[in-house]
Design an enzyme around this catalytic site. Sequence first.
Site, PDB file in Angstrom:
ATOM      1  N   ASP A  88     -56.581 -10.881 -37.163  1.00  0.00           N
ATOM      2  CA  ASP A  88     -56.889 -10.956 -35.733  1.00  0.00           C
ATOM      3  C   ASP A  88     -58.033  -9.988 -35.405  1.00  0.00           C
ATOM      4  O   ASP A  88     -57.948  -9.198 -34.463  1.00  0.00           O
ATOM      5  CB  ASP A  88     -55.637 -10.610 -34.928  1.00  0.00           C
ATOM      6  CG  ASP A  88     -55.718 -11.114 -33.483  1.00  0.00           C
ATOM      7  OD1 ASP A  88     -56.544 -12.010 -33.220  1.00  0.00           O
ATOM      8  OD2 ASP A  88     -54.967 -10.612 -32.637  1.00  0.00           O
TER       9      ASP A  88
ATOM     10  N   ALA B 219     -49.779  -6.892 -23.100  1.00  0.00           N
ATOM     11  CA  ALA B 219     -49.837  -8.239 -23.661  1.00  0.00           C
ATOM     12  C   ALA B 219     -48.481  -8.918 -23.533  1.00  0.00           C
ATOM     13  O   ALA B 219     -47.564  -8.389 -22.910  1.00  0.00           O
ATOM     14  CB  ALA B 219     -50.276  -8.170 -25.122  1.00  0.00           C
ATOM     15  N   SER B 220     -48.358 -10.092 -24.132  1.00  0.00           N
ATOM     16  CA  SER B 220     -47.146 -10.883 -23.965  1.00  0.00           C
ATOM     17  C   SER B 220     -45.942 -10.272 -24.663  1.00  0.00           C
ATOM     18  O   SER B 220     -44.806 -10.473 -24.235  1.00  0.00           O
ATOM     19  CB  SER B 220     -47.376 -12.298 -24.512  1.00  0.00           C
ATOM     20  OG  SER B 220     -47.773 -12.235 -25.868  1.00  0.00           O
ATOM     21  N   ILE B 221     -46.159  -9.538 -25.723  1.00  0.00           N
ATOM     22  CA  ILE B 221     -45.051  -8.977 -26.483  1.00  0.00           C
ATOM     23  C   ILE B 221     -44.846  -7.506 -26.191  1.00  0.00           C
ATOM     24  O   ILE B 221     -43.709  -7.031 -26.147  1.00  0.00           O
ATOM     25  CB  ILE B 221     -45.287  -9.203 -27.993  1.00  0.00           C
ATOM     26  CG1 ILE B 221     -45.080 -10.687 -28.317  1.00  0.00           C
ATOM     27  CG2 ILE B 221     -44.376  -8.340 -28.848  1.00  0.00           C
ATOM     28  CD1 ILE B 221     -45.282 -11.040 -29.770  1.00  0.00           C
ATOM     29  N   ALA B 222     -45.908  -6.759 -25.987  1.00  0.00           N
ATOM     30  CA  ALA B 222     -45.778  -5.311 -25.810  1.00  0.00           C
ATOM     31  C   ALA B 222     -46.898  -4.779 -24.939  1.00  0.00           C
ATOM     32  O   ALA B 222     -47.853  -5.498 -24.616  1.00  0.00           O
ATOM     33  CB  ALA B 222     -45.806  -4.627 -27.179  1.00  0.00           C
ATOM     34  N   GLN B 223     -46.764  -3.521 -24.524  1.00  0.00           N
ATOM     35  CA  GLN B 223     -47.851  -2.842 -23.854  1.00  0.00           C
ATOM     36  C   GLN B 223     -48.026  -1.456 -24.465  1.00  0.00           C
ATOM     37  O   GLN B 223     -47.112  -0.906 -25.071  1.00  0.00           O
ATOM     38  CB  GLN B 223     -47.654  -2.787 -22.346  1.00  0.00           C
ATOM     39  CG  GLN B 223     -46.492  -1.998 -21.817  1.00  0.00           C
ATOM     40  CD  GLN B 223     -46.335  -2.195 -20.301  1.00  0.00           C
ATOM     41  OE1 GLN B 223     -46.241  -3.325 -19.813  1.00  0.00           O
ATOM     42  NE2 GLN B 223     -46.309  -1.104 -19.551  1.00  0.00           N
TER      43      GLN B 223
ATOM     44  N   VAL C 247     -52.913   1.289 -21.353  1.00  0.00           N
ATOM     45  CA  VAL C 247     -54.285   0.948 -21.757  1.00  0.00           C
ATOM     46  C   VAL C 247     -54.396  -0.528 -22.103  1.00  0.00           C
ATOM     47  O   VAL C 247     -55.493  -1.060 -22.253  1.00  0.00           O
ATOM     48  CB  VAL C 247     -54.733   1.804 -22.958  1.00  0.00           C
ATOM     49  CG1 VAL C 247     -54.816   3.265 -22.565  1.00  0.00           C
ATOM     50  CG2 VAL C 247     -53.802   1.621 -24.147  1.00  0.00           C
TER      51      VAL C 247
END
Length: 510
Positions: free
Chosen positions: A285, A131-135, A128
Site C-alpha cells: 500500500d 480511517a475505517s479501521i483505526a485512528q 493525525v
Amino acid sequence: MTHPAVHLYRLLKWGRTLARHGALRGIERDPMTPPAVRRLARIARIGARVPKVPAYADALEAIGPAAIKLGQTLATRPDLVGEEAAKDLLRLQDALPPLPFDVIEAQIIASFAKPIATLFTSIDPVPVGAASIAQVHRAVTTDGRTVAIKILRPGVEAEFTRAIETYEWAAAQVEAMGGELARLRPRLTIATFKRWTARELDLRREAASASELAERMAAEPHFKVPSIDWQRTSGKVMTLEWIDGIKLSNRAAIIAAGHDPAKLAQILLRAFLRQAIAEGFFHADMHQGNLFATHDGELAVIDFGIMGRIDRRARFWLAEILYGLITGNYRRVAEIHFEAQYVPAHHDIDEFATALRAVGEPMRGLSVKEMSVGQMLDGLFAITRDFDMQTQPHLLLLQKTMVMVEGVATALDPDINMWESAGPFVKDWLRSELGPEAFLANRLTTDLKTLAGIPELVRRIEARFPPEGAAPPPPPLREVQVVRIGGGWRYVLVTLLAGGAGAALVTLLT
C-alpha cells in the site's frame, strides 16, 4: 449461520447505494454477467436516479468501512470489475470522521488494563489520521519518546465479520454459475480480502509485519521503517516510532526543504524491487500518503496493514518475466507462463509468445519517458481471457503495487522509467541467484541436507516396519464384503444372529 434472506437483504441495500452512484451500469451491460445477477442489479436500481458517469469509489465510501476496504481490494482486479471501475477505485480515500477522544481513551485503558499515565505522559486528543479501521494519535511515552499510537475503532471487528460473511456468500453464488465468472475466481478474491482485514484487525500482526519489513530492509540504504514499541502494543493498540517528514504528495515542499525528488524516486523504486524480488515480502500500500521524506533525506514508510508475499520459486518466474519483457525475449516469457502453469498446457506456446509481443512491442518503440508498467499490465490483463489464465491473487497484489509505485515515482520525477531503472537490479539478482556459483551452492546445500536426513529416515522405516516376531505369518484370508442392513434394531438383530452362527460354528468344530 446467517440465513440467505439476510444476505440478500444486505446485498439489495448495498446494491441500492451502488445504483444511486451509477456503479451497477457496467454489470447490467456486460454480456458476461449471469442473468440472475443482472436481474438483481435491475431490481436494486428501481426508482433510482442513475448518473451518467459512474462513481464507484463514492458508492463504496457511502456503504461503509468494510466496503471501502473491499474496494481497495477490487482495485487490483481490473479483469473482474473492468478497467474503468478499477481506475476509479484507486482514488478511494480510507478516511472517516474521528471518534471522540474519550472513546479512544477507553479503548487504550481496556487494551492494557492499566491507567494511561503508566504508559504515556501525554496524548494529543486531535488525531493525525482517522480511517475505517483505526485512528492515529501523537503521544509521548513515560520515558520521553515521541510516538504514534494506532487505536482500533470499537466494534469494527463485528462490522467486518458481518460484511465479509455476506461477501463470501455472494461470491459462492456467483462462482457456482460457472463460465467466465468461475475463471475469475471471485471466492478467492474475497478470501484474499479476508486475510488482509484479519491482519489489519489485529494490530499485533500489523506490528509484526512492520518489524519483519524493517529486519529484511536493514541493508537497504536511505529506506526507513519505524520501530515498534512492543511494551505498548496489543491487539487493539499499536505504538510505533513517530516519523517527522514531508508526504511525497507534496513535491513543492520536498523541493523547498532541499531534497532531490529524483533521488527519492530512485530510493522508492529500488526499495520496492528489493522487497518484491529479493525478499519476497513487500509493502502493498505504498501510496503517497504512506510515504515521507525525512529531514535527513531518507524515505520512510508507514501503515503495514496490507503486505504481500511471494515464494522463492514465484520470484524467479517474476524476475525472468520482467527481464524478458524488458529485453524483448517474449519466447522465454511465454515458456515461464507455461512452466508456472499460469497458462493451461492445451494452448500453443508460440501463439502466446506472439500475444505477449503484441503487448510489449508498442511500448518498446516509445521514448523512455512515455513507457509505462501500468500500460503493460493493462495489456497483459487483456490477453488472460483468450488463454484461460486463472487469477493469481499474489501476483495481482504485486501488479497493483507496481502501478502505485510507478505513479508515485513519476510524480516525483517525470523522467523516471521503471523499465530502465529495474533492468539492472533484476539482471544482477538473476545472475546472483541463477548463476553457476548460486547453482552449486544450492545443490550442495540440498544434497547435504538430504544426506543428513538419511539416519532419521532409516529410524522411521524401522519403526514402521519392525523385525518379525516368533509367531509365523498369518495365512492370506479371502476378502468378504461386510453388509450393514439399515440401522437401529435391525442392525442389532443381524449382529446377534451373526454372533449365534459363529458360536454354533465353534461348537461343530470342537
